[in-house]
Design a protein around this motif. Structure first.
Motif, mmCIF file in Angstrom:
data_model
loop_
_atom_site.group_PDB
_atom_site.id
_atom_site.type_symbol
_atom_site.label_atom_id
_atom_site.label_comp_id
_atom_site.label_asym_id
_atom_site.label_seq_id
_atom_site.Cartn_x
_atom_site.Cartn_y
_atom_site.Cartn_z
ATOM 1 N N ARG A 43 0.835 -1.213 0.000
ATOM 2 C CA ARG A 43 0.000 0.000 0.000
ATOM 3 C C ARG A 43 0.863 1.254 0.000
ATOM 4 N NH1 ARG A 43 -5.465 0.261 3.188
ATOM 5 N NH2 ARG A 43 -6.091 -0.528 1.155
ATOM 6 N N ASP A 46 2.230 1.936 -3.320
ATOM 7 C CA ASP A 46 1.243 2.618 -4.158
ATOM 8 C C ASP A 46 1.253 4.118 -3.883
ATOM 9 O OD1 ASP A 46 0.482 0.213 -5.263
ATOM 10 O OD2 ASP A 46 -1.263 -0.052 -3.955
ATOM 11 N N GLN A 49 4.360 5.666 -5.510
ATOM 12 C CA GLN A 49 4.167 5.848 -6.944
ATOM 13 C C GLN A 49 3.288 7.064 -7.216
ATOM 14 O OE1 GLN A 49 5.331 4.489 -9.618
ATOM 15 N NE2 GLN A 49 6.253 2.555 -9.019
ATOM 16 N N ASP A 225 3.329 4.367 -15.702
ATOM 17 C CA ASP A 225 2.306 3.779 -14.845
ATOM 18 C C ASP A 225 0.996 3.685 -15.644
ATOM 19 O OD1 ASP A 225 1.124 2.941 -12.434
ATOM 20 O OD2 ASP A 225 0.427 4.961 -12.002
ATOM 21 N N ASP A 226 0.434 2.540 -15.789
ATOM 22 C CA ASP A 226 0.589 1.218 -15.204
ATOM 23 C C ASP A 226 1.463 0.317 -16.072
ATOM 24 O OD1 ASP A 226 -1.596 1.866 -13.331
ATOM 25 O OD2 ASP A 226 -2.823 1.750 -15.126
#
Length: 302
Positions: A43, A46, A49, A225-226
């Motif tokens: 998490r 994430d 990012q 991303d992604d």
């Protein structure tokens, strides 16, 4: 033992042991994230990012708004802040806000108004007004373009260009949203006289295209991303075969970075689900022009 660890954190001794009480700027923050990448929970990875890909949002939005945009609870933003050795979210936000100066701040404030309208349920864009749509997308792209210029100041742009110039041939790889950038880069390199090939996975023959890369060739992988799995697999296969890879991607935590000899970073201009290719295109055009000039070719119209 659990009590001792808790006391070290509460007194700040743990931070001093890790050197985290030192003043921190944006560059230092990125280095901390790179060092702690593998120790962060999924998490918090994430969150990392998100903050690297959306620095303007972190600079201007509240912790609740950032959490909503990153699709994590606000407590995750707080934990992320503490993992970096900061006590309060306001300290993290100050680091990101310090990057916004001059006209860029005005444009970012305008984009904040769009976000606030969306939060109030009014919708971020009046799609019935093409002029408003154009203005909003242009503002978003403008901020991203300024980021591209700033980010390359600390990046090995000259080394990147030299690697392309020195390669016998360049094999360009990019899929999905990055395919347009990859295709244009292939076209542009060929137009300035550089031997170039587009690794398009036609006929599902990606591995055969990797096998065609010679020892003195170079693979240019482009993904944001992604991260497109096929692009990552192509880069991994090239490295496994002993070939050199360079990358254009979004941030220092990209999975392409460990595979690449050189990496340049582009933060895409985003508005809702839309992503602009303008920043990446401008960077690639500058690279193509530099490769053409260093190779003795004049740059004409295309």
């Amino acid at each position: 033992m659990r009590c001792l660890i808790g006391n070290a954190r509460s007194t700040g001794a743990g931070k001093r042991a890790r050197g985290m009480n030192d003043p921190i700027d944006y560059a230092s923050l990125v280095e901390r994230l790179k060092e702690r990448r593998t120790s962060l929970s999924p998490r918090l990875q994430d969150v990392a990012q998100f903050v690297l890909n959306n620095p303007e949002d972190v600079a201007i939005l509240t912790i609740v708004e950032i959490a909503r945009a990153a699709k994590v609870p606000p407590s995750a933003i707080t934990r992320f802040t503490q993992e970096l050795g900061l006590e309060r979210f306001s300290e993290l936000q100050a680091i990101f806000r310090s990057r916004l100066v001059g006209p860029r701040l005005a444009y970012v404030d305008r984009l904040r108004g769009i976000s606030e309208r969306a939060a109030e349920g009014e919708g971020p864009i009046d799609l019935s007004d093409p002029q408003e749509v154009l203005g909003i997308f242009a503002s978003s792209a403008y901020v991203s373009l300024m980021n591209v210029v700033e980010d390359q100041r600390a990046a090995p742009l000259a080394d990147f260009v030299e690697a392309l110039r020195a390669a016998n041939a360049v094999h360009v790889c990019g899929g999905r949203g990055a395919f347009g950038v990859a295709a244009y880069t292939f076209y542009g390199l060929a137009a300035v006289g550089k031997r170039a090939f587009l690794m398009d996975n036609l006929g599902s023959m990606r591995m055969q295209q990797v096998q065609a890369v010679a020892p003195d060739d170079l693979v240019l992988a482009i993904s944001f991303d992604d991260y497109t799995p096929e692009t990552l697999q192509t880069a991994e296969a090239a490295v496994a075969a002993g070939r050199n890879v360079i990358a254009i991607t979004d941030n220092e935590l990209s999975p392409l970075v460990p595979l690449a000899r050189h990496a340049l970073f582009v933060k895409e201009a985003r508005l809702g689900h839309f992503r602009s290719q303008v920043p990446a295109m401008v960077l690639c055009q500058a690279i193509i022009a530099s490769v053409g000039r260093s190779g003795g070719r004049s740059i004409g119209r295309s």
